[in-house]
Scaffold this motif. Structure first.
Motif, PDB file in Angstrom:
ATOM      1  N   LEU B  29      22.106 -28.224  24.725  1.00 58.60           N
ATOM      2  CA  LEU B  29      22.443 -29.579  25.176  1.00 58.60           C
ATOM      3  C   LEU B  29      21.271 -30.529  24.941  1.00 58.60           C
ATOM      4  CD1 LEU B  29      24.334 -28.924  28.532  1.00 58.60           C
ATOM      5  CD2 LEU B  29      25.286 -29.783  26.382  1.00 58.60           C
ATOM      6  N   VAL B  33      22.952 -31.360  21.277  1.00 55.13           N
ATOM      7  CA  VAL B  33      24.144 -32.133  21.631  1.00 55.13           C
ATOM      8  C   VAL B  33      23.786 -33.565  22.016  1.00 55.13           C
ATOM      9  CG1 VAL B  33      26.105 -32.283  23.183  1.00 55.13           C
ATOM     10  CG2 VAL B  33      25.363 -30.062  22.321  1.00 55.13           C
ATOM     11  N   ILE B  34      22.820 -33.705  22.912  1.00 54.27           N
ATOM     12  CA  ILE B  34      22.481 -35.059  23.366  1.00 54.27           C
ATOM     13  C   ILE B  34      21.925 -35.912  22.224  1.00 54.27           C
ATOM     14  CG2 ILE B  34      20.966 -36.366  24.913  1.00 54.27           C
ATOM     15  CD1 ILE B  34      21.493 -34.137  26.994  1.00 54.27           C
TER      16      ILE B  34
END
Lengths: 426, 365, 279
Positions: B29, B33-34
């Motif tokens: 993440l 992802v972020i």
């Protein structure tokens, strides 16, 4: 552990009443480990620049300079990322054609009013050099050199073709003369007339641009692209005629062209100022076919005096000027020091930008410098644009498509015009 | 069983899974992802890399305009004969699929898959600028085409060659260990060195290839400056460079096939090619899918070979998507456009990998 | 078993392509031992340039005259080893959970992970860079390692591998009352050695040759990796005028990885341990 760190920090804080400013300096040119600080004897770009930096660090009171060398190919990626992360080096080198982009986005400090105070005499700079570091009327950097394209001449081949007079090569003053000379060289020696990297590096673009400027035209004007013009076609035709007649080979890359020249396979090599000393030393080597070497100014084939030239220059980030006046002052001192050593840097083969240096005996005594002294008066580059890099790549792509893949000249030029117009519209 | 100190005995299957997944998910993440979502956000803006750094308000929200400017054009029309070769082949494949399905020659899954690919090709290749129209970015689609061509040439070559090599050198002996090392060796070189060596090898003046050709009386090929050979040159370089890892993965896969199976098969006189066809290949299916998908993903992102060897040329014939993204983002500082292209690349890599997964699954039935 | 004769045929058969495969590398090695000024004129002086004559060690000597070369080696080693360990940890744990444990939302996690596989580096590069700059993390080892830790490829690889292990091994252990974590640690990991070695080689290589990220993240010379450091030494147009040195730096930078591969390759190509798996 914590105590030790704390103690060290305290000691550092109290022990030095006069804070020494540590200036970080970003540059390309390659690394030189034991450059010393003797700016007169160092050899080669990396060591000459490093010796000047080391000398600055030693000689300027209260300033130390910490060099961050990096590799050439990705220098601007690193620099832009550093700016984007708000951690640019305090002083860094760049090319003049990047000024519009960097100054235009507010990255560079406006030095206009601070140069005189730092001991930098702007009026001593060649006009073209000053123009190169100026954007919207403000000065954003200190120029260090011109690097232009020269005609590197193999005098023996020229001699065989009867193109030497008074120890100087006879160079063409018109397109017709150029073709006649090329024919002569081919007939008398069987060798190529012109060698250059026309397939990879921007040599071809720079030649074509120079020939367009010599006809009084340009590739864009303000916000309008003017690529598909009779002048551009005439300029390109000079090269394509040479290629078609076998007087030059468009397929050489940088290495190929240099090998061919050193091996005596052609009369003239188009390459930059940066190789003058290298070829000079190569010509002295008995193993090298090139024996008699001459470095000539790019000839004028049309009416106007113009030939492409870039500049290396030094700049300071705007955020340093805003946030840390003391460090900014120290950075200016480093710039002034480099400006003072313009003559030392010129030992690389690049042309000095200061009139006083260009006129000095020491400069004229450097090998071949008098042979291409007129180059400074021709130095020209494209109008400033934030998209210079993309524009140059577009031209490079389309021009090379003409001579490498037989793309129709009209199609290539109109494609280039369209692409450049798109860039200018953004 | 021995006693292992703290053993997590009280942890059920779900909590064990949660515990084991945490390190990955957190890192995933935070670092993928972020930032990626952030990238998508950037793609909706007119966003200059440096200007925004100095003044956060320098960006301008433009919605999907970057996508339009890159993917679309002015007065784009559709016709069934815009690129006849591709479109008509696609139409032919589509019709054959329909016919074969009607006669029950192929399974419905395969039919749907192949049919929809053909349909997409048929439709997508039909768009072209009408009278007075133009693509907003005339170089984008040709660049996508080059990238797909590169992948289409590289991935099958590497897969086939590395699989054959893996089968051949999969033995415990000194000579084979040497061979394995040789074929893997090129993989450890960095992209700068690889591209430099091959640039020299391909050089028509001094290159090894040219010298050998000249020795036998041929005339040297101008690999990197000839439109016909430039793509081949970077494919050859890539195959040489990145075959090692595929071979290693196949070797690891071959280890999983039990000797017993081959011995049993040998009794049935299945040796050599027959053994390969009926035992090795089916048992390697999982590895093949893995290798192919990894390579699709890896080679869609080809950059160094094109950037350093040909500069995308001649005439843009080796310009690839990632080089275009890189230039747009770093040379031109146009982050909005660059991330838009990156998102597009994400989508087509996803599509190709999905097809490969589905094909792999399909064959199992 | 194969007869000796067919084995020798096989060796002969592979020898030719293997030699051809080796030629570019041999050439590089040979060029690295030739003087730069000779190479500026010709790269094919003796037997197509494959024999290093005239011979010199200057290129290597020049590289080691840079005092920081050992530091760069150390940095590369720390980063590559750190990244490899982290990737192994993250990938084996997640791979095992996804392959062998059942929990709600598992398919979602797998798909979510697979999607990450397709994210091109360029899409996350700048956001990641500014994020690290905001944290003040650049010019550190963790800045060089962390962005590369969560590689979906690693998880995918380990998941595929664990899936292939027969259920009965696990079930036997479960009957003995062994916990899932213990099975992972004591049963699965030892079995996973070939896959882990493969993943480790992949990661180590990737870390060692990683370029663009270290270039922007490590600006201080003390933090350069060897790839970065050697690139920073090069002059402009070094390919024409300093070819021998570039090749020497290529050799130097590559050597540790080759040695590592030689040491570990037997784990990759090794029949699985007792109780091994069947396809």
């Amino acid at each position: 552990m914590k105590q030790i760190i704390l103690a060290t920090m305290l000691a550092a804080g109290f022990a030095s009443p006069v804070m020494a400013e540590d200036i970080s300096l970003g540059r390309f040119f390659g690394a030189c480990e034991n450059a010393g600080s003797d700016t007169k004897t160092s050899v080669g770009e990396p060591c000459i620049i490093q010796s000047i930096i080391n000398a600055a660090s030693e000689q300027i009171d209260g300033v130390t300079v910490n060099t961050l060398p990096t590799d050439w190919g990705n220098y601007y990626d690193q620099l832009k990322a550093a700016y984007a992360g708000k951690t640019p080096p305090n002083v860094h080198v760049m090319h003049r054609y990047r000024v519009a982009e960097f100054a235009g986005t507010g990255a560079l400090a406006d030095l206009t009013d601070d140069l005189a105070g730092a001991g930098i005499d702007v009026s001593d700079w060649e006009a073209a050099a000053k123009a190169g570091v100026t954007y919207n009327g403000k000065i954003y950097g200190v120029p260090m050199d011109f690097h232009a394209n020269l005609w590197h001449v193999n005098m023996d081949i020229m001699q065989q073709a009867g193109l030497v007079k008074d120890g100087k090569p006879v160079l063409p003053t018109s397109v017709d003369e150029l073709m006649a000379q090329a024919k002569l060289v081919k007939e008398k020696t069987g060798k190529e007339y012109l060698i250059g990297d026309f397939s990879q590096f921007e040599t071809g673009v720079r030649v074509v641009m120079s020939l367009i400027w010599q006809q009084g035209a340009d590739l864009y004007n303000g916000d309008t692209a003017t690529v598909n013009t009779p002048e551009a076609k005439a300029a390109i035709k000079v090269l394509t005629d040479l290629f078609a007649a076998g007087y030059a080979d468009p397929k050489y890359n940088y290495t190929d062209s240099q090998q061919a020249f050193l091996n005596g396979e052609g009369a003239i090599l188009i390459n930059g100022t940066w190789v003058v000393d290298y070829y000079d030393s190569q010509a002295a080597d008995p193993a090298v076919a090139l024996k008699n070497y001459y470095a000539a100014t790019f000839p004028i084939l049309f009416k106007d005096k113009a030939a492409w030239a870039g500049s290396h220059m030094w700049a300071i980030p705007a955020m340093l000027k805003q946030n840390d006046p003391a460090k900014y002052a120290a950075a200016l001192k480093v710039l002034a020091f480099i400006n003072d050593h313009d003559g030392d840097w010129a030992r690389t083969g690049h042309m000095a930008v200061r009139k006083s240096v260009l006129a000095s005996d020491a400069y004229k005594a450097l090998p071949h410098r008098t042979e291409y002294a007129t180059t400074a008066g021709l130095a020209r580059t494209m109008p400033p644009s934030k998209h210079y890099g993309a524009i140059q790549d577009t031209l490079n792509r389309e021009f090379q498509a003409i001579w490498l893949t037989n793309k129709d000249v009209d199609a290539a030029l109109s494609d280039a015009e369209l692409d450049i117009q798109d860039l200018l519209d953004r | 069983m021995a006693v292992y100190g703290w053993s997590g005995k009280r942890l059920g299957q779900k909590s064990s899974a949660a515990l084991l997944l945490t390190p990955f998910v957190v890192a995933y993440l935070a670092f993928l992802v972020i930032p990626f979502l952030n990238g998508i956000w950037i793609s909706l803006h007119n966003w200059n890399l440096m200007a925004v750094a100095f003044d956060p308000n320098a960006k301008e929200f433009v919605g999907l305009r970057n996508y339009e400017r890159i993917l679309w054009g002015k007065n784009i029309v559709w016709s069934p004969a815009a690129s006849p070769l591709v479109q008509w082949s696609a139409a032919f494949v589509l019709l054959s699929t329909l016919l074969l399905t009607a006669f029950g020659k192929i399974s419905r899954g395969t039919a749907v898959l192949v049919g929809s690919i053909a349909l997409i090709l048929f439709v997508a290749c039909g768009f072209h600028p009408g009278a007075g129209g133009r693509w907003y970015d005339r170089r984008f689609w040709p660049t996508v085409g080059n990238t797909i061509l590169f992948v289409a040439l590289t991935v099958p070559s590497i897969t086939i060659i590395s699989l054959s090599l893996a089968v051949l050198v999969n033995r415990e002996s000194r000579a084979m260990a040497v061979f394995r090392t040789i074929f893997f060796l090129s993989q450890v070189l960095s992209v700068t060195v690889v591209t430099l060596i091959w640039q020299l090898l391909f050089s028509p003046r001094q290159g090894l290839i040219a010298n050998v050709i000249t020795l036998f009386g041929g005339s040297p090929i101008h690999w990197l400056t000839d439109e016909r050979f430039a793509m081949a040159a970077i494919v050859i370089t890539t195959v040489w460079w990145s075959l090692g890892i595929a071979m290693i993965l196949f070797l690891a896969g071959l280890q999983d096939i039990s000797r017993d199976i081959y011995e049993a098969a040998a009794l049935d006189n299945a040796k050599g090619w027959r053994a390969f066809r009926h035992i090795t290949l089916p048992n390697l299916k999982r590895t093949i899918t893995l290798v192919v998908v990894l390579q699709i993903i890896l080679h869609f992102q080809v950059f160094g070979q094109s950037h350093l060897m040909t500069g995308g040329g001649p005439n843009d014939s080796t310009q690839t998507l990632v080089r275009y993204i890189y230039q747009t983002g770093f040379r031109d500082s146009e982050l909005g456009r660059a991330t838009t292209m990156a998102v597009f690349l994400f989508v087509i890599m996803g599509a190709f990998s999905l097809v490969q997964f589905l094909l792999g699954r399909e064959d199992k039935d | 078993m194969q007869s000796n004769r067919s084995y020798y045929w096989l060796v002969t058969l592979i020898s030719l392509p293997a030699f051809l495969w080796l030629v570019p590398t041999l050439w590089m090695l040979s060029l690295s031992f030739q003087p730069n000024d000779v190479l500026a004129r010709t790269t094919s002086s003796t037997f197509f340039g494959l024999i290093p004559l005239p011979f010199t060690l200057d290129n290597y000597a020049a590289l080691f005259s840079y005092g920081q070369t050992p530091v760069w080696f150390l940095n590369s080693t720390i980063v590559a080893v750190g990244m490899t360990l982290a990737v192994l940890f993250v990938s084996t744990t997640a791979g095992y959970a996804l392959a062998r444990l059942s929990f709600p939302g598992k398919n979602f996690v797998i798909i979510f992970c697979l999607i990450g596989l397709m994210v091109p580096e360029q899409a996350v590069f700048i956001p990641l860079y500014t994020m690290f700059a905001d944290f003040g993390w650049h010019n550190s080892y963790h800045a060089l390692i962390l962005p590369r830790v969560a590689v979906p490829i690693g998880v995918f690889l380990m998941m595929q591998f664990f899936k292939a292990i027969p259920r009965d091994i696990e079930e036997a252990a479960r009957l003995d009352g062994v916990s899932w974590l213990q099975i992972f640690w004591h049963v699965m990991l030892p079995l996973a050695r070939p896959a882990m070695t493969t993943l480790a080689i992949l990661t180590f290589l990737y870390a060692w040759n990683d370029y663009l990220w270290p270039l922007v993240s490590a600006q201080k010379r003390e933090m350069f990796t060897i790839t970065l450091g050697l690139a920073s030494i090069q002059t402009n147009f070094a390919q024409s005028e300093g070819l021998g040195r570039i090749m020497a730096s290529g050799v130097i930078a590559t050597l540790p990885v080759v040695v590592l591969f030689l040491l570990f390759q037997r784990y990759v190509v090794q029949a699985m341990t007792a109780g091994g798996t069947k396809g």
